[in-house]
Design an enzyme around this catalytic site. Structure first.
Site: not given
Ligand code: G3P
Ligand code: CA
Length: 289
Positions: A40, A69, A82, A150
């Site tokens: 992640h 992200d 992010h 993402e």
């Molecule tokens: O991939 C799942 C996760 O990234 C979603 O939450 O806020 O970490 O982007 P966040």
């Molecule tokens: Ca994410």
């Protein structure tokens, strides 16, 4: 409507137990195989999130799937970060003290490129930069890694879906091999996921969230995965998602996030999830044996 879908939907609408019939696609042992482990924001437990160092760290630890992200600068460069602001993960407040609240969309790519995105995490990462998406894709390719990309805060960046897909295409990421096994595009925005699907139906997509079971037939039109927060997840919900075929004619899958604890990893694996998104991929790997 497929029989499995009908059964699940009827049960959901009646508020009763969901009856799941076996998938005709028999995704070999999907309920029993080990979930894919996704690093992640890279291996963000060990290196500054969403940097090249974080995906290199994941690669060094032997993990091929990474998540990131994507957002956009004032002058239209796609960058990997992010938060909607640069404050938490860079030294922007020191370099640009008069530019509060330091939103990504208010800074040019050249300004972002000056920022230190590593010192906040630890001195050994001083000088680490916020990567552009192009730089990031080059490194993912170099590392032979796979990406859950993402699209973050799409409401702030009109047209970011089309722009992202164009960059992915230019970087060679929309060829059949990558589409088959190396790329998933996800978002918390169902509209954004639907847009990606409509623009390039061959791309595997994921919706971040947990729609009700009654809503799953609609989601199955445009998304291959439902990726929920791990809290409150159940085997019944995972089975329900699996009972619907996504836009590519295979059962929808589930990647749970963000699982940084061995016991939680074992629990969600027991629910039958297909993937676990984690800051500490080694912890999850050990937990799953
Ligand atoms: O991939 C799942 C996760 O990234 C979603 O939450 O806020 O970490 O982007 P966040
Ligand atoms: Ca994410």
């Amino acid at each position: 409507m497929h029989a499995r879908v009908a059964a699940a939907t009827t049960a959901a609408l009646l508020g009763g137990a969901v009856v799941i019939l076996p998938s005709p696609h028999a995704r070999a042992g999907s309920q029993s195989t080990r979930p894919v482990i996704v690093s992640h924001r890279g291996a963000s437990g060990y290196a500054p999130e969403n940097t090249l160092a974080a995906i290199d760290k994941a690669a060094a630890m032997g993990f091929s799937w990474v998540e990131n992200d994507v957002q956009r600068t004032r002058d239209g460069e796609l960058v990997v970060l992010h938060d909607s602001t640069l404050a938490r993960t860079t030294n922007v407040e020191q370099l640009y003290p008069d530019r509060a609240p330091w939103k990504v969309k208010d800074f040019t790519a050249a300004e972002v490129a000056r920022l230190d995105a590593g010192s906040w995490f630890g001195p050994r990462y001083a000088g680490t930069r916020v990567p552009t998406l192009k730089q990031y894709m080059n490194r993912v390719s170099y590392n032979h890694q796979k990406l859950v990309l993402e699209i973050k805060n799409p409401g702030l960046y009109p047209g970011i879906e089309r722009q992202t897909l164009k960059l992915l295409s230019n970087e060679g990421w929309l060829d059949p091999a990558h589409l088959r096994s190396s790329l998933i595009v996800q978002s918390f925005s169902a509209d954004s996921v639907r847009t990606v699907h409509d623009l390039r139906p061959g791309i595997k997509t994921a919706f971040l969230g947990r729609p009700s079971i009654a809503q799953l037939p609609e989601y199955a039109r445009f998304t291959d995965q439902i990726n929920p927060d791990h809290t409150g997840l159940s085997s019944g919900y995972v089975s329900a998602v699996h009972s619907f075929d996504g836009p590519h004619g295979t059962p929808m899958r589930v990647f749970a996030w963000t699982v940084n604890d061995a016991d939680v990893a074992r629990r969600v694996a027991g629910f039958g999830v297909d993937g676990i998104i984690t800051n500490v991929p080694d912890v999850v790997r050990r937990a799953l044996g």
